[in-house]
Design a protein around this motif. Structure first.
Motif, short mmCIF file in Angstrom:
data_model
loop_
_atom_site.label_atom_id
_atom_site.label_comp_id
_atom_site.label_asym_id
_atom_site.label_seq_id
_atom_site.Cartn_x
_atom_site.Cartn_y
_atom_site.Cartn_z
N ARG A 152 1.00 35.05 7.51
CA ARG A 152 1.61 36.35 7.20
C ARG A 152 2.87 36.17 6.37
O ARG A 152 3.11 36.89 5.39
CB ARG A 152 1.94 37.11 8.49
N MET A 153 3.69 35.19 6.74
CA MET A 153 4.92 34.92 5.99
C MET A 153 4.59 34.49 4.56
O MET A 153 5.24 34.93 3.61
CB MET A 153 5.73 33.83 6.69
N CYS A 154 3.58 33.65 4.39
CA CYS A 154 3.17 33.22 3.05
C CYS A 154 2.71 34.41 2.22
O CYS A 154 3.02 34.50 1.02
CB CYS A 154 2.07 32.17 3.13
N GLY A 155 1.98 35.33 2.84
CA GLY A 155 1.53 36.54 2.13
C GLY A 155 2.71 37.39 1.69
O GLY A 155 2.73 37.90 0.56
N ILE A 156 3.69 37.54 2.55
CA ILE A 156 4.87 38.32 2.19
C ILE A 156 5.62 37.65 1.04
O ILE A 156 6.03 38.31 0.08
CB ILE A 156 5.80 38.50 3.42
#
Length: 166
Positions: A152-156
């Motif tokens: 999720r952090m990588c997507g953000i």
């Protein structure tokens, strides 16, 4: 009136794969519990030989049969907890809010696993094994949760990178 969004084919595929892996994990755990004591011991001794050979290569001492069996309990249930969390994620966006479901189900599988062993010749049941199994579930859930949060952090970060380029 709110329109319902169509479920992505990738989400459907992930649901099928993760649910299949979860069911297989439960089946694998119960199959191991249904083995008579002699067959279970022979299998554990085979694993012990392999682990001790690998441990010797990295300078670790030999593992006892008891330790190998406990590590197997923990490992089986860690995998189970991992699949429970991934299943939860593909069925709901609010997976952290609903984490009590895989915890409850993991504990239930651990209790059923030990109950099965009560009725298998030569096997015994242990409350300490239920606690060990449940700690494996917790570990698997935590690892999956870390992976999901990292993704999720990588997507953000990826989305913000695209905005910064504009």
């Amino acid at each position: 009136m709110e329109t319902k969004r169509k479920t992505s084919p990738l989400v459907i595929l992930a649901r099928i794969i993760f649910t299949g892996c979860l069911i297989y994990s439960v089946w694998f755990i119960f199959q191991n519990s249904l083995q008579i004591a002699q067959a279970s011991s022979e299998r554990s001794q085979q694993v012990q030989e392999i682990l001790n050979a690998l441990a010797a290569k990295v300078g670790l001492g030999p593992f006892s049969l008891h330790t190998v069996r406990k590590m197997a309990h923990f490992a089986e249930f860690s995998v189970l907890g991992f699949w429970f969390m991934l299943c939860l994620r593909v069925y709901t966006r609010h997976f952290v809010r609903h984490v009590s479901w895989p915890l409850l189900c993991g504990l239930l599988v651990a209790v059923i696993d030990e109950t099965i062993q009560l009725y298998v010749p030569g096997r015994t049941s242990s409350t300490l094994d239920v606690l060990l199994d449940f700690s494996g579930v917790l570990c698997g859930l935590f690892v999956a949760l870390l992976i999901l949060l990292f993704i999720r952090m990588c997507g953000i970060l990826w989305r913000n990178r695209e905005r910064d380029e504009e």
